[in-house]
Design an enzyme around this catalytic site. Structure first.
Site, PDB file in Angstrom:
ATOM      1  N   LYS A  96       0.824  -1.217   0.000  1.00  0.00           N
ATOM      2  CA  LYS A  96       0.000   0.000   0.000  1.00  0.00           C
ATOM      3  C   LYS A  96       0.851   1.257   0.000  1.00  0.00           C
ATOM      4  CE  LYS A  96      -3.853  -2.323   2.320  1.00  0.00           C
ATOM      5  NZ  LYS A  96      -3.181  -3.604   2.592  1.00  0.00           N
TER       6      LYS A  96
HETATM    7  O1  OMP Z   1      -4.797  -4.380   0.095  1.00  0.00           O
HETATM    8  C1  OMP Z   1      -5.179  -5.318   0.811  1.00  0.00           C
HETATM    9  O2  OMP Z   1      -4.791  -6.450   0.624  1.00  0.00           O
HETATM   10  C2  OMP Z   1      -6.230  -5.035   1.816  1.00  0.00           C
HETATM   11  C3  OMP Z   1      -7.112  -4.015   1.513  1.00  0.00           C
HETATM   12  C4  OMP Z   1      -8.267  -3.864   2.277  1.00  0.00           C
HETATM   13  O3  OMP Z   1      -9.117  -3.032   1.986  1.00  0.00           O
HETATM   14  N1  OMP Z   1      -8.464  -4.681   3.341  1.00  0.00           N
HETATM   15  C5  OMP Z   1      -7.573  -5.665   3.687  1.00  0.00           C
HETATM   16  O4  OMP Z   1      -7.845  -6.408   4.641  1.00  0.00           O
HETATM   17  N2  OMP Z   1      -6.407  -5.811   2.978  1.00  0.00           N
HETATM   18  C6  OMP Z   1      -5.385  -6.815   3.386  1.00  0.00           C
HETATM   19  O5  OMP Z   1      -5.932  -8.115   3.188  1.00  0.00           O
HETATM   20  C7  OMP Z   1      -5.546  -8.995   4.231  1.00  0.00           C
HETATM   21  C8  OMP Z   1      -6.794  -9.509   4.928  1.00  0.00           C
HETATM   22  O6  OMP Z   1      -6.474 -10.528   5.804  1.00  0.00           O
HETATM   23  P1  OMP Z   1      -7.583 -11.463   6.515  1.00  0.00           P
HETATM   24  O7  OMP Z   1      -8.614 -10.546   7.054  1.00  0.00           O
HETATM   25  O8  OMP Z   1      -6.797 -12.169   7.579  1.00  0.00           O
HETATM   26  O9  OMP Z   1      -8.096 -12.396   5.458  1.00  0.00           O
HETATM   27  C9  OMP Z   1      -4.593  -8.208   5.129  1.00  0.00           C
HETATM   28  O10 OMP Z   1      -3.272  -8.479   4.696  1.00  0.00           O
HETATM   29  C10 OMP Z   1      -4.933  -6.763   4.850  1.00  0.00           C
HETATM   30  O11 OMP Z   1      -3.817  -5.906   4.995  1.00  0.00           O
END
Ligand code: OMP
Length: 286
Positions: A96
Site C-alpha cells: 500500500k
Molecule cells: O490491500 C489489501 O490487501 C487489503 C485491503 C483492504 O481493503 N483490506 C484488507 O484487509 N487488505 C489486506 O488483506 C488482508 C486480509 O487478511 P484477513 O482478514 O486475515 O483475510 C490483510 O493483509 C490486509 O492488509
C-alpha cells in the site's frame, strides 16, 4: 494485455481458482512446533505455500508482517521460492505504498527487484505522478486502493464530487479511463461491501481484475462477492483470505488444516461462480 494480467489470467484458467492466499505471518499465532525453528517465519510461510498452492491463483505477502519482525530476508527468500517452485502463480506484494515519484521509484524497485513481485498494492491519494513509477515497470501490475474492506474506509471514500459521485468511484473511473492505458492496473475493493463492488465492476467494465480482501476473518460473504464482482466469464477477481487459512489449526496438523480451508474456500468461490454464470445465462435468455 500486460504480462501481469496475462499471468493472472493463466493462473485463473489453469488452477480453476480465484483464491489468493494471504501471507500475514504472526508469531503470536503460529503453531508451537514452528516456533522452535531458527527461521519460523520462513518455515511457516513455506509450509503454507506448499500446502495451499494447489488451490490458489496467487499469493499475497503483506510486507508489514515481515518488516515489523526484521524478516525482510525471509520475505525475499519466500518470494524467490514462489517464483521458482510455482512460477505460474503471481506474487502480489501488499505494501500500500504512496509517495512522491522519486521515492516511489525506490518502492517500485524494492517490490519488483528485491522481492520479484508481479504486482504491488498502492494508495492513489497522492495522484498520478505517485503511481507512474510503478507503471514504468511494463511487465508488472499496480493494484490501487479503491473501496477498502475496513469500516473507516467510509471516512473519505464516500465523499461526493459536485455531480454526486463518491470518491471511490472517482478513483475507479480515473484508473479505468486514464491510468490503465497499458492494462497494468487493478483495484482493491473489499468483500465486506458487495454493493460498492458491483458499482466498481459496472464502472470499470469486464477486463479489469479486482483484488477483493475481506472474506474469512473479516466476515465478507463469498457468494455476494462473486455475484457482485465477477466479470462476464465468471472470473476477474483475486479473492484474498489470510488468517482463516493461515491459522486454521495451531496443532501439528496446521498444514493439513490450511490446505483444507484453502480448498473449501476455493470450492465455495467456484460454486458461487457457477451460480453467477447460470443466473447470467438465464437473464440473457429472457
Ligand atoms: O490491500 C489489501 O490487501 C487489503 C485491503 C483492504 O481493503 N483490506 C484488507 O484487509 N487488505 C489486506 O488483506 C488482508 C486480509 O487478511 P484477513 O482478514 O486475515 O483475510 C490483510 O493483509 C490486509 O492488509
Amino acid at each position: 494485455m500486460s504480462k501481469f494480467i496475462e499471468k493472472l489470467q493463466n493462473a485463473w484458467d489453469k488452477q480453476n481458482s480465484l483464491l489468493v492466499v494471504g501471507l500475514d505471518p504472526d508469531q503470536q499465532r503460529m503453531p508451537e512446533s514452528i516456533l522452535q525453528s531458527k527461521t519460523p517465519i520462513f518455515d511457516f510461510c513455506k509450509g503454507i505455500i506448499d500446502a495451499t498452492a494447489e488451490y490458489a491463483c496467487a499469493f499475497k505477502p503483506q510486507i508489514a508482517y515481515f518488516a515489523s519482525q526484521g524478516a525482510e530476508m525471509a520475505l525475499t527468500q519466500l518470494c524467490h521460492y514462489i517464483s521458482n517452485t510455482y512460477p505460474e502463480l503471481p506474487i502480489l506484494l501488499d505494501s500500500k505504498r504512496g509517495d512522491i515519484g522519486t521515492t516511489a521509484d525506490h518502492y517500485a524497485k524494492e517490490a519488483f527487484e528485491r522481492y520479484c513481485a508481479d504486482a504491488i498494492t498502492v494508495n492513489p491519494y497522492m495522484g498520478f505522478d505517485s503511481i507512474e513509477p510503478y507503471l514504468a515497470w511494463e511487465n508488472k501490475g499496480v493494484i490501487i486502493l479503491c473501496r477498502t474492506s475496513n469500516q473507516g474506509g467510509s471516512d473519505f471514500q464516500f465523499f461526493e464530487s459536485a455531480d454526486g459521485t463518491p470518491l471511490y468511484l472517482e478513483v475507479a473511473k480515473t484508473v479505468a479511463e486514464k491510468w490503465n492505458l497499458s492494462e497494468q492496473c487493478s483495484l482493491v475493493v473489499g468483500a465486506t461491501f458487495p454493493e460498492e463492488l458491483a458499482k466498481v465492476r459496472a464502472c470499470v467494465g469486464d477486463d479489469m481484475a479486482l483484488l477483493v480482501p475481506g472474506i474469512g476473518a473479516q466476515g465478507g460473504d463469498i457468494e455476494a462477492t462473486v455475484m457482485a464482482g465477477a466479470n462476464s466469464k465468471g472470473q476477474g477477481l483475486m479473492i484474498n483470505s489470510a488468517r482463516a487459512i493461515l491459522y486454521a489449526s495451531s496443532g501439528t496438523d496446521w498444514q493439513e488444516a490450511a490446505a483444507a480451508e484453502a480448498r473449501k474456500t476455493r470450492d465455495s468461490i467456484n460454486e458461487a461462480r457457477e451460480k453467477f454464470l447460470a443466473t447470467k445465462k438465464e437473464t440473457e435468455e429472457i
